[in-house]
Design a protein around this motif. Structure first.
Motif, PDB file in Angstrom:
ATOM      1  N   PHE A  41      -7.965  -0.240  -4.765  1.00 39.51           N
ATOM      2  CA  PHE A  41      -7.938   0.958  -5.503  1.00 39.51           C
ATOM      3  C   PHE A  41      -8.528   0.695  -6.969  1.00 39.51           C
ATOM      4  N   ASN A  42      -8.449   1.746  -7.584  1.00 40.26           N
ATOM      5  CA  ASN A  42      -9.200   1.582  -8.784  1.00 40.26           C
ATOM      6  C   ASN A  42      -8.452   2.334 -10.098  1.00 40.26           C
TER       7      ASN A  42
ATOM      8  N   ILE B 176       1.034   4.230  -2.789  1.00 45.36           N
ATOM      9  CA  ILE B 176       0.625   5.657  -2.316  1.00 45.36           C
ATOM     10  C   ILE B 176       1.945   6.777  -2.734  1.00 45.36           C
TER      11      ILE B 176
ATOM     12  N   ARG C 116       0.794  -1.274  -0.038  1.00 46.19           N
ATOM     13  CA  ARG C 116      -0.145   0.092  -0.171  1.00 46.19           C
ATOM     14  C   ARG C 116       0.770   1.230   0.003  1.00 46.19           C
ATOM     15  N   THR C 117       1.903   1.403   0.676  1.00 49.97           N
ATOM     16  CA  THR C 117       2.841   2.535   1.015  1.00 49.97           C
ATOM     17  C   THR C 117       3.417   2.683  -0.429  1.00 49.97           C
TER      18      THR C 117
ATOM     19  N   GLY D 182       1.666   8.064  -6.081  1.00 52.89           N
ATOM     20  CA  GLY D 182       0.443   8.785  -6.353  1.00 52.89           C
ATOM     21  C   GLY D 182      -0.854   8.264  -6.544  1.00 52.89           C
ATOM     22  N   VAL D 183      -0.940   7.129  -6.098  1.00 54.34           N
ATOM     23  CA  VAL D 183      -2.356   6.284  -6.439  1.00 54.34           C
ATOM     24  C   VAL D 183      -3.027   6.364  -5.155  1.00 54.34           C
ATOM     25  N   ASN D 184      -4.539   6.592  -5.335  1.00 55.93           N
ATOM     26  CA  ASN D 184      -5.414   6.534  -4.430  1.00 55.93           C
ATOM     27  C   ASN D 184      -5.633   5.124  -3.964  1.00 55.93           C
ATOM     28  N   VAL D 185      -5.050   4.888  -2.491  1.00 55.24           N
ATOM     29  CA  VAL D 185      -5.395   3.160  -2.170  1.00 55.24           C
ATOM     30  C   VAL D 185      -6.324   3.407  -0.818  1.00 55.24           C
ATOM     31  N   SER D 186      -7.231   2.530  -0.568  1.00 55.83           N
ATOM     32  CA  SER D 186      -7.659   2.566   0.462  1.00 55.83           C
ATOM     33  C   SER D 186      -7.159   2.226   1.776  1.00 55.83           C
TER      34      SER D 186
END
Length: 221
Positions: free
Chosen positions: A144-145, A102, A98-99, A105-109
């Motif tokens: 993420f999408n 992020i 996840r880190t 620049g990706v929007n991860v829940s």
């Protein structure tokens, strides 16, 4: 075709089961160039970008360590862009995965787990914040999408279900192997503490631990 016929087609002349390895998943996108830039941004390997005429284009990406790839383009699917959901990416450390996204620049829940179970289901109902309380393998997720809304899910897997891995022990990356060795080292430390003596055959013990972990067999103690 009947179930019996389907099973028969999966067997070769000697009667053994023929391997059927998932190779490609097709995802529908509305803007091929935009999708291409997104998946490049994830750090995935661009395998091909082929155009034939005005109506056909194939773009092919492979996630790090994956044996299965994703494909999108023009003229490759009639599905509605963004309609593919629940594409799972298995990781050995969900916080690190996840880190890493992020940082790109990706929007991860936030990391979550399912209440009352270890398997992810569609939608957000039944989700609880944070990793699985027991950090159960298959039990922790993050989502993420892509720009069209196709949905991806990280799933943390540190120990495979019984029979899930066949034909030996394999690792998709040096990172996964290193993680397995660290888990084996920690378990071996406990083993030596219980036995009260140094294990001269620690390498064999490590190997046995890793094989049992991947095949889902009871772990050595």
């Amino acid at each position: 075709m009947s179930q019996h016929e389907l099973q028969s087609t999966a067997r070769n002349a000697s009667g053994s089961t023929v391997d059927m390895k998932l190779e490609v998943v097709v995802i529908p996108v509305s803007d091929v160039d935009r999708a291409k830039e997104f998946y490049i941004g994830l750090g995935w390997k661009l395998d091909v970008d082929i155009t034939k005429g005005d109506r056909f284009r194939v773009v092919h990406f492979t996630p790090p360590g994956s044996h299965c790839s994703v494909l999108f383009g023009d003229g490759v699917t009639t599905d509605k862009p963004g309609s593919v959901q629940g594409l799972h990416l298995v990781v050995s450390d969900i916080e690190a995965a996840r880190t890493a996204l992020i940082s790109r620049g990706v929007n991860v829940s936030a990391i979550f787990h399912d209440v009352g179970g270890v398997f992810h289901h569609a939608g957000e109902e039944g989700r609880a914040s944070g990793p699985h309380p027991a950090r159960t393998s298959y039990g922790s997720f993050a989502a993420f999408n892509d720009p069209d809304g196709n949905g991806w899910v990280f799933q943390e897997v540190t120990e495979r279900l019984p029979g899930r891995v066949r034909d030996g022990t394999t690792f998709s990356s040096a990172t996964d192997l290193a993680s397995a060795l660290r888990r084996a080292a920690a378990a071996h430390g406990t083993h030596e503490a219980v036995s009260g003596e140094r294990d001269e055959n620690w390498a064999d013990w490590y190997a046995d631990f890793i094989v049992h972990e991947q095949t889902g067999e009871p772990l050595p103690t």
